[in-house]
Enzyme design. Structure first.
Site, PDB file in Angstrom:
ATOM      1  CG  HIS A 326      -2.273  -1.007   1.172  1.00 20.07           C
ATOM      2  ND1 HIS A 326      -1.715  -2.239   1.480  1.00 20.07           N
ATOM      3  CD2 HIS A 326      -3.469  -0.836   0.276  1.00 20.07           C
ATOM      4  CE1 HIS A 326      -3.092  -2.688   1.275  1.00 20.07           C
ATOM      5  NE2 HIS A 326      -4.013  -1.909   0.414  1.00 20.07           N
ATOM      6  N   GLY A 327       1.712   1.487   0.907  1.00 23.28           N
ATOM      7  CA  GLY A 327       2.881   2.534   0.803  1.00 23.28           C
ATOM      8  C   GLY A 327       4.242   2.305   1.402  1.00 23.28           C
TER       9      GLY A 327
END
Lengths: 478, 319
Positions: A326-327
């Site tokens: 996701h990041g």
């Protein structure tokens, strides 16, 4: 181009007309139109990164062609690794370079060996995590001989760049989507109407639910120090609905748009907030990513074949990698880890495959036991979202600390009653439609046209009058 | 396909009919001149952007109404002015803000950027003629389309919320009571540098064009037009190109009286920030401005003399 923009409202009918009325007699031309439309759709945001998609497409296409001719296992492995290194290399550079560098600097400094290295001002190309995984699935499946490699470059380019799901999924498998580009599409009025209905519901989720919740979630998270515990709980709840409305809304619009063009995309959300345990939640949330990790990471790692220790190890790996996908921030890793912890008791008790059917099927309301289970799972999820939304770990912990104070029992300082009303309407419709592919699907078969249209108009007017400030989809940043 | 297209067309046509119906109702309601009627005792109106909006408390100004609005470019002021004068024949004098930042290049964005069109179009639609709507459409059609949705939404909400008793100030501007007192902290962080950077080079032609239109229109309608400049902090003042400002004024608007109050003495505590007065500053400045309005002062020299006699700014203004 955003789905919730005027640009897309003009773009979609133009592509639709060209697709069904101009290029419909020639499959190759129709696929080429999809490629051109998809590149326009993506280039609307930033033309520079089109070359990245094109390069990725070329590499995986050539790897596929190479695998077709190659029988030698070592050479086949080399070809697969070329695809993996190129795709993950781009992803790693654009998404994780600064994160790793920053952590290396911190680690070396901690051990008394400060190093100097310059951070790069890198723009993250929209959707890179999505199309990278999609093309990887092609190379891996071809390598595993689960899929015949394509010789049709246009069809392959259309598969990689297919605009409805290019920037935020669902992450399609080549085995499912690619063959659809080989066959002539026949217009199906029922499917198209169903597609429009799903687009409408997706727009409602995004524009009314997500964007309005975003306003309050941002307000509370951005000034979390100055809010009471009860307001912070409300902020986490608003973010919980924001992320669901935003992401599942995007998926609905993507799936609906694909239907207009005669394509079937995989389901990405199945009413996750009505889950009775965390394992069920993960079978219903971002399904295309969970199953991707299951098929290409969890199973190759041994899956649940080994002993309990291996199962636990694999579970933690998959959740942490999923968080990291996701990041490039520790908050996502902690979020993944937390979900693995939630999952662990179910795994140990061998209960992770319970609750496979839709909750309270055939009944209006859930049983008290189901209700409590839903409430518990939902609360755990809300808690985990705090890490997902927080700017950094310190922020997440100070937010949680702020919740558990005496002000938790005070009246929240932010009370948007109209938004509460909208959320109640939204969750009621979702509950009623929980047995379908999307909440309002059954309307077509159960309601007469005047009532059906009346309902659509109500949704349109709600969108019209509760339209929040146009906001990008959260998952674009991933 | 045929049946699908027919169904879609029928659905959209029905939807459009409903929307057109709502739009017509709103237009009919909002074009009622009564909605723009000011108190009959009002003889003067004050127009401009956020500086007079915060700087002139009209409860302290006799027979005067402040209808300034934050972020307002002359393009929108022009539309508003015409409608106000048409409906309120008692208005004889218009005080219009003419300040340095209203000539800056960024005013082009304040006229045509999405954010500003979305804010102003729904409010001034009912005052604009077709020519002005065309200008907006030509400059930024996407924003105008977006604003059509806001036009319906905002005005429907207004009609329901105020039950038809909408006053012009509800959507066209009013005195804004500003509490903040940020000047000292802005000095500490050297915020002036940011302000100077944001200006952009050159002047806003579109704002200048519509200012000329306002001047011509007032002349044609025999309305007394007076320019004024509200006080700004000395730090900001020192960054202004006064020569350029004067040359534009003298070149295009030499016949328009100019009440230049830029150096009206105020302390840091009376400024909300460098170019907006807070309620304390507004109270002081409005009392002064009321004298000017009541005595119908239009002479530049006279106003300078009065300001000088008001005394020096307090010592705590640090540069």
């Amino acid at each position: 181009m955003l789905f919730n923009s005027i640009d897309f409202a003009l773009f979609l009918p133009i592509v639709f007309i060209l697709y069904w009325f101009v290029t419909n007699r020639n499959l190759k031309l129709q696929n080429l139109l999809i490629v051109v439309a998809s590149y326009v759709f993506y280039g609307w945001w930033d033309t520079r990164f089109l070359s990245l998609i094109l390069f990725s497409t070329l590499v995986d296409y050539l790897v596929g062609v190479g695998l077709l001719k190659q029988e030698n296992l070592t050479k086949r492995k080399i070809l697969l690794w070329i695809s993996i290194v190129v795709n993950l290399g781009f992803l790693g550079f654009f998404k994780y370079y600064n994160f790793f560098l920053d952590n290396f600097i911190t680690a070396f400094t901690f051990f008394g060996m400060p190093i100097k290295a310059g951070m790069l001002n890198i723009i993250l190309p929209v959707g890179i995590s999505f199309y990278t995984f999609q093309t990887l699935s092609y190379s891996i499946d071809v390598y595993r001989r689960k899929l015949e490699p394509t010789k049709d470059f246009v069809a392959f380019a259309a598969f990689v760049s297919f605009f409805p799901q290019l920037v935020a999924g669902p992450i399609e498998r080549a085995t499912h989507l690619l063959p659809q580009f080989y066959k002539k599409r026949v217009f199906n009025s029922t499917l198209a109407v169903d597609g429009l209905r799903q687009i409408l519901w997706g727009l409602f989720k995004k524009i009314v639910i997500a964007d309005n919740c975003a306003e309050y979630a941002n307000m509370i998270f951005n000034n979390s120090d100055s809010h009471s515990g009860s307001t912070l709980v409300l902020g986490a709840l608003f973010f919980t609905f924001q992320i669901y409305g935003d992401f599942s809304g995007y998926s609905d619009i993507a799936i609906g748009t694909s239907r207009l063009f005669g394509f079937d995309l995989m389901r990405n959300f199945a009413f996750p907030y009505f889950s009775r345990d965390i394992a069920e939640f993960w079978r219903r949330w971002h399904i295309s990513l969970s199953t991707w990790f299951r098929d290409y990471l969890y199973i190759p790692l041994g899956g649940s074949q080994g002993g309990m220790n291996m199962k636990i190890r694999n579970t933690f790996i998959i959740f942490i990698v999923s968080g990291f996908w996701h990041g490039a921030n520790w908050t996502f890793i902690v979020w993944g880890f937390l979900n693995a912890l939630y999952f662990l008791p179910l795994l140990l008790a061998n209960k992770n495959r319970h609750n496979l059917e839709v909750v309270a099927i055939g009944r209006l309301l859930p049983s008290a036991r189901d209700f409590l289970a839903i409430l518990t799972t939902f609360s755990l999820t809300v808690f985990a979202w705090i890490f997902f939304r927080a700017d950094n770990i310190t922020h997440a912990f100070s937010y949680i600390k702020g919740i558990f104070t005496s002000s938790l029992l005070s009246v929240p300082t932010v009370l948007p009653f109209s938004l509460f009303g909208l959320l109640a309407f939204f969750m009621t419709v979702e509950w009623i439609g929980r047995g379908e592919q999307y909440a309002i699907e059954a309307i077509a078969s159960r309601w007469k046209r005047p009532l059906r249209w009346g309902f659509y108009y109500v949704i349109i007017f709600l969108i019209f009058f509760f339209m929040g400030k146009e906001q990008e989809f959260i998952y674009f940043q991933f | 396909m045929k049946s699908f297209l027919l169904k879609c067309t029928a659905f959209i046509v029905l939807l459009l009919l409903v929307l057109v119906g709502i739009r017509s109702f709103i237009i009919q309601q909002k074009q009622n001149p009564e909605r723009y009627r000011l108190n009959t005792s009002i003889e003067n109106i004050v127009l401009g952007h956020s500086q007079p909006e915060c700087g002139l408390n009209d409860s302290l100004l006799s027979h005067t109404k402040n209808l300034s609005q934050g972020g307002e470019a002359y393009f929108y002021t022009y539309a508003k002015l015409k409608k106000l004068i048409e409906v309120n024949p008692t208005i004889r004098t218009v005080y219009l803000s003419f300040s340095n930042n209203q000539l800056e290049k960024k005013m082009d964005d304040w006229t045509f950027d999405d954010e500003f069109i979305n804010d102003k179009y729904p409010a001034y639609f009912f005052a604009m003629d077709s020519e002005e709507k065309k200008v907006l459409w030509k400059a930024n059609p996407k924003a105008v389309l977006q604003s059509e949705q806001l036009l319906l939404k905002n005005n429907m909400v207004d009609l329901v919320k105020y039950r038809g008793k909408i006053r012009p100030e509800t959507y066209w501007g009013d005195y804004l009571y500003l509490e903040r007192e940020k000047t000292d902290s802005l000095i500490r962080v050297n915020y002036i540098e940011t302000m100077v950077k944001e200006r952009g080079k050159g002047i806003s032609e579109i704002n200048l064009t519509y200012l000329k239109k306002i001047v011509q229109w007032c002349k044609d309608e025999n309305i007394q037009l007076i320019f004024y400049r509200t006080p700004v902090h000395p730090i900001l003042r020192s960054t202004y190109d006064e020569k350029a400002f004067d040359s534009i004024r003298k070149k295009h608007f030499s016949t328009i009286p100019f009440l230049d109050c830029i150096d009206f003495p105020l302390s840091n505590q009376e400024f909300g920030d460098f170019d907006h007065l807070n309620y304390k500053g507004a109270r002081k400045f409005s009392t002064f401005f009321n004298h000017v309005v009541q005595r119908k002062i239009t002479s530049e020299i006279e106003i300078k003399k009065i300001i000088s006699s008001e005394g020096q700014p307090e010592k705590n203004i640090s540069e």
